[in-house]
Design an enzyme around this catalytic site. Sequence first.
Site, PDB file in Angstrom:
ATOM      1  N   SER A  14       0.786  -1.049   0.044  1.00  0.00           N
ATOM      2  CA  SER A  14      -0.108   0.094   0.061  1.00  0.00           C
ATOM      3  C   SER A  14       0.976   1.242   0.010  1.00  0.00           C
ATOM      4  O   SER A  14       0.530   2.406  -0.506  1.00  0.00           O
ATOM      5  CB  SER A  14      -0.793   0.022   1.160  1.00  0.00           C
ATOM      6  N   ASN A  15       2.025   1.198   0.492  1.00  0.00           N
ATOM      7  CA  ASN A  15       2.941   2.305   0.562  1.00  0.00           C
ATOM      8  C   ASN A  15       3.463   2.562  -0.863  1.00  0.00           C
ATOM      9  O   ASN A  15       3.610   3.822  -1.271  1.00  0.00           O
ATOM     10  CB  ASN A  15       4.179   2.324   1.536  1.00  0.00           C
ATOM     11  N   LYS A  67      23.785 -13.415   1.486  1.00  0.00           N
ATOM     12  CA  LYS A  67      23.134 -12.152   1.447  1.00  0.00           C
ATOM     13  C   LYS A  67      23.856 -11.238   0.529  1.00  0.00           C
ATOM     14  O   LYS A  67      23.025 -10.439  -0.003  1.00  0.00           O
ATOM     15  CB  LYS A  67      23.242 -11.650   2.823  1.00  0.00           C
ATOM     16  N   ASN A 109      13.508   4.144   4.364  1.00  0.00           N
ATOM     17  CA  ASN A 109      12.512   3.300   5.053  1.00  0.00           C
ATOM     18  C   ASN A 109      11.417   3.864   5.721  1.00  0.00           C
ATOM     19  O   ASN A 109      11.295   4.915   6.068  1.00  0.00           O
ATOM     20  CB  ASN A 109      13.335   2.356   5.911  1.00  0.00           C
ATOM     21  N   HIS A 111       8.848   3.484   8.962  1.00  0.00           N
ATOM     22  CA  HIS A 111       8.357   2.458   9.800  1.00  0.00           C
ATOM     23  C   HIS A 111       7.127   2.601  10.658  1.00  0.00           C
ATOM     24  O   HIS A 111       7.197   4.039  10.998  1.00  0.00           O
ATOM     25  CB  HIS A 111       9.494   2.493  10.923  1.00  0.00           C
TER      26      HIS A 111
HETATM   27  C1  GAR Z   1       3.856  -0.670   6.715  1.00  0.00           C
HETATM   28  O1  GAR Z   1       2.844  -0.459   7.758  1.00  0.00           O
HETATM   29  C2  GAR Z   1       5.343  -0.377   7.002  1.00  0.00           C
HETATM   30  O2  GAR Z   1       5.431   0.821   7.779  1.00  0.00           O
HETATM   31  C3  GAR Z   1       5.742  -1.656   7.538  1.00  0.00           C
HETATM   32  O3  GAR Z   1       5.324  -2.618   6.882  1.00  0.00           O
HETATM   33  C4  GAR Z   1       4.102  -2.132   6.484  1.00  0.00           C
HETATM   34  C5  GAR Z   1       3.849  -2.432   4.991  1.00  0.00           C
HETATM   35  O4  GAR Z   1       2.866  -2.165   4.505  1.00  0.00           O
HETATM   36  N1  GAR Z   1       7.151  -1.574   7.834  1.00  0.00           N
HETATM   37  C6  GAR Z   1       8.060  -2.235   8.754  1.00  0.00           C
HETATM   38  O5  GAR Z   1       7.606  -2.512   9.689  1.00  0.00           O
HETATM   39  C7  GAR Z   1       9.319  -2.010   8.565  1.00  0.00           C
HETATM   40  N2  GAR Z   1      10.065  -2.482   9.773  1.00  0.00           N
HETATM   41  P1  GAR Z   1       2.354  -1.886   2.736  1.00  0.00           P
HETATM   42  O6  GAR Z   1       3.124  -3.383   2.045  1.00  0.00           O
HETATM   43  O7  GAR Z   1       1.071  -1.956   2.628  1.00  0.00           O
HETATM   44  O8  GAR Z   1       3.205  -0.695   2.361  1.00  0.00           O
END
Ligand code: GAR
Length: 207
Positions: A14-15, A67, A109, A111
């Site tokens: 979604s981001n 990695k 990133n 968070h």
């Molecule tokens: C989001 O809430 C993002 O902040 C989190 O994963 C979700 C991804 O949602 N990221 C973390 O926790 C990283 N440490 P999305 O796939 O719908 O964007």
Amino acid sequence: MKQKVGVLASGRGSNFEALLHHERTGFFQNIEIACLIVDQPQAGALEIAQRYGVPAYTLLRKDFSSKEAFEQAIAHTLDLHGVSWVVLAGYMRLVGPTLLDKYPQRILNIHPALLPSFPGLHAQRQALEYGVKVSGCTVHFVDSGMDTGPIIVQRCVPVLPNDTEETLSARILEQEHQAYAHALKAVTERPWRIEGRVVRFLDETKE
Ligand code: GAR
């Protein structure tokens, strides 16, 4: 010519979609989203890339012996698209030296907590269990730590008495979608430098 952004994701996306929406509505002056790389074959982000016509790649960690080799493959894919900015959008891996050295201060990133509180997994659950009254999201540069890099943008939301992990996550996510676009716009359109661990925007007066 616009600078190219590569997005790394592991899940729903979604981001990623919110960034694409901002791009397609002319929000960014200097950048365009050039490709998506996911590390999970079922990632919802793949369907979003297809819908928006963004080239997408699936690279699985298990297909590489280390990695370093995995990140070299990511770097190679980003090179194919001339990427100079890397955006982690729900990418659930620590970034290693191969990518960090290739993109110094060019990996962002997001968070779902007000860092430095509640880094790592299940940030919203951590916040609820701790009993904080506000939480939010943080966009930051990526360094070698877990959610530790210099902070670009934060937005906060209230934690309400009846919140569940789901309701709090949804409230934070709404802010994530705005915060990420604004942070990416800021670092690609405004002058800035990092002093210590503070991201200083040079068009802002110092107090
Ligand atoms: C989001 O809430 C993002 O902040 C989190 O994963 C979700 C991804 O949602 N990221 C973390 O926790 C990283 N440490 P999305 O796939 O719908 O964007």
